[in-house]
Scaffold this active site. Structure first.
Site, short mmCIF file in Angstrom:
data_model
loop_
_atom_site.label_atom_id
_atom_site.label_comp_id
_atom_site.label_asym_id
_atom_site.label_seq_id
_atom_site.Cartn_x
_atom_site.Cartn_y
_atom_site.Cartn_z
N ASP A 72 0.88 -1.17 0.00
CA ASP A 72 0.00 0.00 0.00
C ASP A 72 0.92 1.23 0.00
O ASP A 72 2.14 1.11 -0.17
CB ASP A 72 -1.00 -0.04 1.18
N ILE B 46 1.31 -5.43 9.61
CA ILE B 46 0.25 -6.14 10.34
C ILE B 46 -1.01 -6.29 9.48
O ILE B 46 -1.57 -7.39 9.37
CB ILE B 46 -0.07 -5.41 11.67
N HIS C 113 10.33 -23.90 9.06
CA HIS C 113 9.32 -24.59 9.87
C HIS C 113 7.89 -24.40 9.38
O HIS C 113 7.06 -25.28 9.57
CB HIS C 113 9.40 -24.12 11.33
N HIS D 161 7.42 -30.82 10.27
CA HIS D 161 6.80 -29.52 10.01
C HIS D 161 5.68 -29.65 8.96
O HIS D 161 4.68 -28.94 9.03
CB HIS D 161 7.86 -28.53 9.56
N CYS E 45 3.42 -2.97 4.05
CA CYS E 45 2.58 -1.82 4.41
C CYS E 45 3.32 -1.07 5.52
O CYS E 45 4.52 -1.28 5.71
CB CYS E 45 1.17 -2.24 4.82
N THR F 243 3.13 -1.16 8.87
CA THR F 243 3.58 -2.04 9.96
C THR F 243 3.77 -3.49 9.53
O THR F 243 4.39 -4.27 10.26
CB THR F 243 2.53 -2.05 11.10
C1 RB5 Z 1 -1.64 2.94 6.36
O1 RB5 Z 1 -1.62 4.19 6.97
C2 RB5 Z 1 -1.36 1.86 7.38
O2 RB5 Z 1 -2.46 1.69 8.21
C3 RB5 Z 1 -1.03 0.57 6.67
O3 RB5 Z 1 0.07 0.76 5.85
C4 RB5 Z 1 -0.67 -0.62 7.56
O4 RB5 Z 1 0.31 -0.26 8.48
C5 RB5 Z 1 -1.78 -1.33 8.17
O5 RB5 Z 1 -1.62 -2.34 8.87
#
Ligand code: RB5
Length: 145
Positions: free
Chosen positions: A8, A69, A98, A133, A65, A67
């Site tokens: 992103d 996450i 693994h 595994h 992205c 983070t």
């Molecule tokens: C975008 O601002 C941010 O939320 C996205 O890149 C990401 O970190 C989401 O998990």
């Protein structure tokens, strides 16, 4: 190896860096975007990479992205995708040995550039160990169907 790479806006700069790095070490890249720092929604980018891995067009995928996450949550909703969010080379290696992770997720706002490339290089070069595994991966595949 053919690798789908997507991000992103929060991962756009590292996507370009990672693609350059992977091409230099001889990997074939499918760049699914995004193509600027204009805001886009990470689940749509995760879908594009995961679809290419799931249908066999690409052997593996990398998602970036802010983070890592959001990308890992979105990617792991797909059948046949084992996405690993890695912040250093040890977990990158273990996610391959693994867990046979077929998608790597990275946070551009978390890792320095050298660490990010170390994670990517380690992850791309490490093979799945199989054996016990594989049994564990089979157990997860069973409980999903
Ligand atoms: C975008 O601002 C941010 O939320 C996205 O890149 C990401 O970190 C989401 O998990």
């Amino acid at each position: 190896m053919k690798i789908a790479v997507g991000s992103d806006h929060g991962g756009f700069v590292y996507k370009q860096l990672i693609i350059d790095f992977l091409r230099k070490i001889g990997q074939e890249i499918e760049d699914v975007g995004c193509y600027s720092t204009d805001s886009v929604d990470y689940p749509n980018q995760a879908d594009k990479v995961c679809e290419k891995v799931h249908n066999g067009e690409c052997e593996r995928g990398i998602l970036i992205c802010g983070t890592g996450i959001g990308m890992s949550i979105a990617a792991n909703r797909h059948d046949g995708i084992r996405a690993a969010l890695c912040h250093e080379a040890f977990t990158a290696r273990m996610s391959r040995e693994h867990n046979n992770a077929n998608v790597l997720c990275i946070g551009e706002r978390v890792l320095g550039q050298e660490i990010a490339l170390d994670v990517v290089g380690t992850w791309v070069e490490t093979e799945f160990a199989g054996g016990r595994h594989q049994r564990r991966l089979d157990l997860m595949a069973e409980t999903r169907s």
